[in-house]
Design an enzyme around this catalytic site. Structure first.
Site, PDB file in Angstrom:
ATOM      1  N   CYS B  24      95.931  96.646 138.846  1.00 37.83           N
ATOM      2  CA  CYS B  24      95.512  95.517 138.021  1.00 37.83           C
ATOM      3  C   CYS B  24      96.294  95.514 136.720  1.00 37.83           C
ATOM      4  CB  CYS B  24      94.016  95.579 137.741  1.00 37.83           C
ATOM      5  SG  CYS B  24      93.605  96.894 136.625  1.00 37.83           S
ATOM      6  N   CYS B  27      96.056  98.464 134.490  1.00 36.17           N
ATOM      7  CA  CYS B  27      96.845  99.627 134.906  1.00 36.17           C
ATOM      8  C   CYS B  27      98.265  99.547 134.357  1.00 36.17           C
ATOM      9  CB  CYS B  27      96.931  99.710 136.423  1.00 36.17           C
ATOM     10  SG  CYS B  27      95.336  99.862 137.208  1.00 36.17           S
ATOM     11  N   ASP B 472      82.555 125.031 139.532  1.00 34.04           N
ATOM     12  CA  ASP B 472      81.773 123.957 140.098  1.00 34.04           C
ATOM     13  C   ASP B 472      80.601 124.638 140.801  1.00 34.04           C
ATOM     14  OD1 ASP B 472      81.102 121.548 141.597  1.00 34.04           O
ATOM     15  OD2 ASP B 472      82.003 122.603 143.305  1.00 34.04           O
ATOM     16  N   ASP B 646      85.686 123.182 144.646  1.00 34.33           N
ATOM     17  CA  ASP B 646      86.020 123.090 146.065  1.00 34.33           C
ATOM     18  C   ASP B 646      86.842 121.853 146.401  1.00 34.33           C
ATOM     19  OD1 ASP B 646      83.995 121.367 145.702  1.00 34.33           O
ATOM     20  OD2 ASP B 646      82.783 122.039 147.396  1.00 34.33           O
ATOM     21  N   ASP B 650      86.552 117.849 142.517  1.00 32.63           N
ATOM     22  CA  ASP B 650      86.893 118.607 141.314  1.00 32.63           C
ATOM     23  C   ASP B 650      88.368 118.502 140.965  1.00 32.63           C
ATOM     24  OD1 ASP B 650      84.292 119.659 140.997  1.00 32.63           O
ATOM     25  OD2 ASP B 650      84.701 121.016 142.665  1.00 32.63           O
TER      26      ASP B 650
END
Lengths: 55, 750
Positions: B24, B27, B472, B646, B650
């Site tokens: 867009c 961006c 995490d 994991d 993340d």
């Protein structure tokens, strides 16, 4: 076609950027618009689209 | 523009980059802004439709521009190519710099141990063939394109050939020299001096052309001094040293051949599928590289599985240590996934091939490991400085040695010359260039065998310094198998179950295990928040407490709320067990005095429970972006942060951390952003141990290099003469053993 409540652009319903507010789904053209809306949804619903958010 | 600044100029006046991920107007303006933010960029014009960014620059590095675009959340289309080059380890950094000066080159990394250069470039401004030509034009190094292979064997063969020629002619040279036939010795020494020693003379010439000096300079200088002085001596009937010149070359070649062999042994340790054969269902045997997705292959006991796939028929026990590091065999039967590179210990399998060639897990590992091997560790900067002054200093010392022996101590020209040549021949900057990469190489290879994939070699050094470990929670610290307990209206719970069947989220999977067969219409998912759908004519929202309360009336306990027709009528409590491994890892980190934080998207009471159980701070309810923000803030505060997560959700945080560690099942390696990939959290301790060992090994290797030179050079210069005298040829042998010592030491397990 839906209207991005932040920038006023037309967006498709299959846009990956969407959020729900007060039971209604809103679609956005970009993650920037979505973030801006999520920060203060009332502002955009009250005052209408403001154009591209400046980040 | 100063000279130093102009050296940094890596880009012509205009460069076109293909940017990916823009969808867009916001961006393209973000990308444009990020490019213009780079110092030295004059203007940038980003076209949303074509994805092309035209960048006009005065003085900026392409690398910085590409990094700026990537930091803004977009990517740039680049191409990578590997070249093979014949270089001295200590020249690696200089060559990298010269290559990065070429227009269109983003990044160049040279692996000094196997001479593989990995170049990332902009395919819109240069092709790989043009690049090869430019490298030759600018540096004098001829490069050949290679695919992602680890090293080729030709170096040892080439060295061996020269070594044999050297000795075949050195022995008669020695004989004629001592038989008083210097003229014959002159002729027999020619092949040694100018064929066997040619690579050193060429290397010295290239170094001279690049206005630098290296090991080749020392070797070439010392042998040429001895040889050309002898030529002069033949003419004027003085004592000649053809034996010295020939022995110098021959002894150095012994050490260098051995070194080449050792480097190769260290490099080629990871199993590659390159040379494997595959047996098709119909009995034909083909190369693993020729396999196609959909082929069915037969694997028998004792064979290596040649591609990734799914077992179609048969049973067997597979050793998957290459993926998991576990040597315990795993039972495989119909429907199980098998990974290319693992070994079928016993049984028989018919495998339906799902991934072949470069897309297989093992190929990606080899590729990742190759990249890690070209890592430039921060410690290398110091080493580079030392080796850049090392050779000129030695040449100066050698001249001084000659002057002192000849003019101060009154020795003959011949004797003074021998001391001076011995000084040149005894010094070697090579091990300085080898110390770091060899240590990294061995660690990266050893870790790969344990299933730990180091994609960025530098992270091994940084990890040792990390003081903050952010984890995490779900799937990393905990088992990630969430169980739920529902309370409230039973009908609402069955609506929730029906709706969650449509989602892939782990919590959704847990909720959908509650039996329900209702039909869902208008399903919409709000990633990270919740889901909406119409069930049995009712509007149903299931999701995080905040999200649901924003859209519904009422209140509820629990972690996930269910809203039916605008009212909260049911809720779920989530539970997720802490892994046994996690307790061990957290305890060990605490003992090391590290700061530990658990950052989780989970907003439930379970998150706090996990924190209490491990006695660790928990920051809950974070989105993927907020996790990244947390990491960024810690880094800004000057902490060295390792983030362990994991993978997929993340990814941004992993990228922001000083060291990003992804935990994976192994097979999806390509999509992870981590510097390092570990199979399970328990492997973090092994990784930390290796990080410590690598840094120690580098220091030890450097100590070898420094120690060796600082002992050998004074002895060769004649400091202990006449008690200890080191003739030039033995000085050369001893010198070439320096690199051998460093190579061997890198192989020794500590």
């Amino acid at each position: 076609m839906m209207i991005d409540p932040v920038c006023g652009m037309e967006v498709n319903e299959d846009s990956q950027y969407k959020t729900m507010y007060k039971g209604k789904v809103y679609y956005f053209c970009s993650p920037h618009c979505m973030k801006a809306f999520q920060k203060d949804p009332e502002k955009y619903l009250r005052e209408g689209p403001k154009g591209m958010p400046n980040e | 523009m100063s000279n130093k600044e102009s050296e940094k100029l890596r880009i012509g006046k205009e460069e076109e980059l293909k940017v990916v991920g823009m969808h867009c107007a916001t961006c393209s303006s973000t990308v444009s802004k990020s490019i213009k933010g780079v110092k030295g960029v004059k203007d940038a014009n980003v076209n949303l439709a074509s994805g092309i960014a035209k960048v006009e620059v005065e003085n900026a590095r392409l690398k910085d521009i590409v990094n700026a675009i990537r930091k803004a959340g977009y990517d740039v289309v680049t191409q990578k190519v590997s070249f093979k080059v014949d270089i001295n380890p200590e020249d690696a950094r200089k060559l990298e710099e010269k290559i990065e000066d070429i227009k269109g080159v983003i990044k160049a990394s040279v692996n000094p141990t196997n001479g593989v250069i990995l170049v990332e470039f902009n395919p819109y401004s240069i092709t790989s063939d043009e690049l090869a030509e430019e490298i030759y034009r600018k540096t004098g190094h001829k490069v050949t394109k290679v695919k992602s292979e680890v090293a080729n064997k030709s170096e040892v063969h080439e060295m061996l050939k020269r070594l044999i020629i050297a000795w075949v002619f050195t022995i008669p040279t020695l004989y004629f020299q001592y038989s008083g036939l210097p003229l014959v010795a002159l002729f027999t020494s020619i092949p040694v001096q100018f064929y066997a020693g040619l690579r050193y003379h060429l290397g010295a010439y290239r170094a001279f052309k690049n206005r630098t000096t290296n090991m080749d300079t020392l070797v070439s200088l010392s042998t040429n001094i001895a040889w050309f002085y002898s030529l002069y001596a033949v003419i004027v009937h003085q004592q000649t040293f053809f034996d010295v010149a020939s022995l110098l070359v021959s002894f150095i070649l012994i050490g260098k051949t051995l070194e080449a062999y050792l480097k190769e042994r260290i490099s080629v340790q990871i199993t590659s599928l390159r040379n494997l054969k595959a047996r098709l269902e119909d009995g034909r045997v083909i190369n693993a590289e020729e396999l196609k997705v959909g082929d069915k292959i037969i694997v028998k006991g004792g064979e290596v599985i040649p591609a990734d796939g799914i077992v179609d028929e048969g049973k067997g026990e597979v050793n998957e240590s290459i993926v998991t590091g576990e040597s315990m065999p795993v039972k495989k039967g119909k429907g199980d996934a098998v990974i290319g590179g693992s070994t079928l210990i016993s049984g028989y399998l018919k495998v339906y091939v799902t991934r072949t060639g470069e897309r297989t897990y093992i190929s990606q590992v080899v590729e990742a490991v190759n990249q890690a091997q070209t890592a430039r560790l921060p410690i290398q900067n110091l080493v580079d400085k030392v080796s850049s002054v090392f050779t000129p200093v030695i040449i100066g010392v050698s001249a001084l040695v000659f002057t002192v022996w000849k003019f101060l101590l009154g020795f003959s020209t011949e004797d003074a010359l021998l001391f001076s040549v011995a000084t040149l021949a005894s010094a070697c900057p090579c091990p300085f260039g080898l110390a770091t990469p060899l240590a990294v190489l061995t660690s990266v290879n050893r870790l790969a065998k344990k299933g730990i994939i180091v994609r960025n070699g530098e992270s091994l050094e940084i990890l040792k310094k990390a003081d903050t470990f952010i984890f995490d929670k779900t799937g990393t610290i905990t088992e990630g198998k969430i169980s739920v307990r529902g309370e409230g209206d039973k009908t609402a719970i069955s609506y929730a179950s029906a709706i969650e069947k449509m989602s892939n989220h782990p919590i959704a999977k847990a909720i959908s295990s509650i039996p329900s067969s209702l039909e869902v219409k208008d399903f919409t998912e709000f990633p990270g928040s919740g889901v909406y759908g119409k069930v049995d004519g009712h509007d149903v929202i299931v999701g995080k407490r905040d999200f649901v309360l924003q859209n519904c009336e009422g209140d509820g306990k629990g972690d996930v709320l269910v809203c039916v027709d605008g009212k909260v009528t049911a809720w779920f409590y989530l539970e997720d067990k802490v892994r046994d491994d996690s307790v061990k890892v957290i305890d060990a980190l605490k003992k090391m005095g590290k700061r530990i934080i658990i950052a989780t998207g989970d907003n439930s009471e379970n998150a706090e429970k996990v924190g209490k159980e491990l006695e660790v701070d928990v920051i809950k309810g974070l989105s993927a972006d907020e996790k990244a923000e947390l990491v960024k803030n810690e880094v800004k505060k000057g902490r060295i942060v390792a983030f362990i997560g994991d993978g997929i959700n993340d990814a941004i945080a992993i990228k922001e951390a000083n060291v990003g560690i992804a935990i994976s099942s192994g097979t999806d390696i390509a999509k992870y952003a981590g510097d390092i990939i570990i199979p399970k959290i328990g492997d973090l301790l092994t990784l930390l141990e290796y990080s410590r060992l690598t840094v120690r090994k580098i220091k030890e290797n450097l100590a070898w290099a420094f120690g060796y030179n600082s002992i050998l050079v004074p002895i060769a210069a004649g400091l202990l003469y006449p008690a200890i005298y080191l003739p030039p040829e033995y000085a050369a042998l001893a010198m070439s053993m320096d690199s051998v010592a460093v190579s061997l030491w890198s192989l020794v397990k500590v």
